[in-house]
Design a protein around this motif. Structure first.
Motif: not given
Length: 429
Positions: A308-314, A334-337, A342-345, A400-414
């Motif tokens: 989801g993150s990679l799709t939104q960044i693109f 369509v791509l952002f949605a 998968l990586a959002g709200e 850029l904002f989506l890249a920050i959200s995606g990276a933090v979510g992926y690498f620090f997900m509990p």
């Protein structure tokens, strides 16, 4: 005691749990529906009341998309923990309905702004409280499924609003007024149906042994709770700025930049019809992918998030290198949605219920939800100006904002998948 409130250890979902989750999820329907309705009507309200670009930004900033909602969330989340979920979600929709009616009947800019602010406050109060209820009645292995249902409602509201706006486009501003009246009716029906909901058993049990309010709030800003607060705030704030921009301004941007080159009715229909594709896409992906796979395992959650993150960044990144056009903005929508499903709200909702103890669940989500809407509010003041002067900077920042959200979510997900709320709380303590 109602079966729906019993903490469960399996992934089976009862009919009553589906029903209660759907009624609670109507907060998301009304939240997103009002955001998009204001966005769909922005250009028409601008013409009718002679609003400047700054005033249009302020309308979005102080409404359900941003600051008004933020203030409501700060207040409502804490009250939901202190007084109970039921006391909040039983009555706030009456306030929402009053605000919507004020917008629908607005005869001047003052009525428009007052109604928008009232709607924002009511939405902010309702969402964290209603989501806490869903999290507390959901079985451990179906928490993502039921919270995903609220996200489907979040998509359905804007989709219906936009389709109505398309159908009513020939009537101009009168058509938009009818769209708001639809939200007024839905709010009253939902309020009536919610009268049969009971208090969360988890909240009732936690309230019996709760410490002082001051001590409870203090624990939110230390240890595991503070880490969870920072993590959920980061992933949601940086995701919600692009989401808030899309929901609040896509219709406005399309109408603003193509309205002068085509028939006004066609421009209005296009500006509200195209963004509906986002909500249909998100609804389908949420129902078929997120609700089906989000509870399976920790590894699956991370995989969904990464895709989801990679799709939104693109989705926003490619707009930096291609000219602004109808086809390009449609691809972005369509791509952002799809990625946001998968990586959002939806995942933010899940983790906001899982990572905090019962007496802090609404407070924590109220803070992070409110902070995200607050940031969108400040951002909204600049969007009309950026859209006029520097499209590429606007979309580059959103990527850029989506890249920050995606990276933090992926690498620090509990790792909380499939665990009961009590088990998660013990592990984190």
């Amino acid at each position: 005691m109602n079966q729906v409130n019993q903490p469960a250890d399996t992934g089976a979902v009862t009919r009553q749990q589906w029903k209660w989750s759907a009624l609670a999820g109507m907060a998301s329907y009304l939240d997103a529906g009002s955001i998009v309705a204001i966005g769909a009507g922005s250009a028409l309200f601008q013409q009718r009341f002679d609003l400047s670009n700054g005033a249009v930004g302020a309308l979005q900033a102080f409404g359900p998309n941003a600051i008004g909602c933020a203030i409501g969330a700060f207040i409502g989340g804490r009250l939901g923990d202190k007084l109970g979920r039921k006391r909040i979600y039983q009555y706030d929709l009456l306030v929402y309905a009053a605000g919507i009616l004020c917008i629908a009947l607005a005869m001047n800019r003052e009525m428009l702004f007052i109604g928008t602010i009232v709607v924002g406050l009511a939405v902010g109060v309702d969402v964290p409280t209603s989501l806490a209820l869903v999290g507390e009645i959901a079985p451990p292995k179906a928490r993502g499924k039921l919270l995903g249902l609220t996200q489907v409602a979040w998509c359905l509201g804007p989709a219906i609003v936009l389709w109505l706006a398309v159908a009513l486009a020939p009537f101009g501003l009168h058509g938009i007024r009818i769209v708001f009246l639809h939200l007024f009716v839905v709010a009253l029906i939902t309020w009536a149906m919610r009268q049969g909901l009971a208090e969360s058993v988890r909240w009732q049990e936690a309230a019996k042994t709760a410490s002082s309010v001051r001590k409870q709030v203090k624990t939110l800003f230390s240890g595991a709770n503070l880490k969870a607060l920072i993590w959920t705030a980061t992933i949601y704030v940086f995701w919600n700025i692009p989401a808030g921009t899309a929901g609040g301004f896509n219709s406005y941007l399309i109408n603003k930049h193509y309205g002068e080159s085509m028939n006004k009715t066609l421009a209005q229909a296009l500006s509200v019809g195209m963004p509906s594709a986002a909500f249909v896409t998100m609804m389908v992906v949420t129902a078929t992918v997120f609700m089906r796979y989000s509870d399976r395992s920790y590894a699956m959650r991370r995989r969904l998030w990464l895709i989801g993150s990679l799709t939104q960044i693109f989705a926003y990144g490619f707009l930096v290198v291609v000219p602004f056009s109808i086809s390009a903005i449609f691809a972005n929508i369509v791509l952002f949605a799809a990625g946001g499903s998968l990586a959002g709200e939806a995942f933010y909702k899940v983790f906001s219920q899982e990572l905090f103890p019962t007496m802090l669940r609404g407070t924590a989500q109220g803070l992070t939800f409110g902070l995200a809407r607050l940031m969108v509010g400040f951002w909204s003041f600049f969007v009309p100006g950026l859209s006029d002067n520097n499209f590429k900077l606007l979309y580059g920042l959103l990527a850029l904002f989506l890249a920050i959200s995606g990276a933090v979510g992926y690498f620090f997900m509990p790792d909380t998948s499939g665990k009961s709320l009590e088990q998660i709380e013990i592990e984190r303590a």
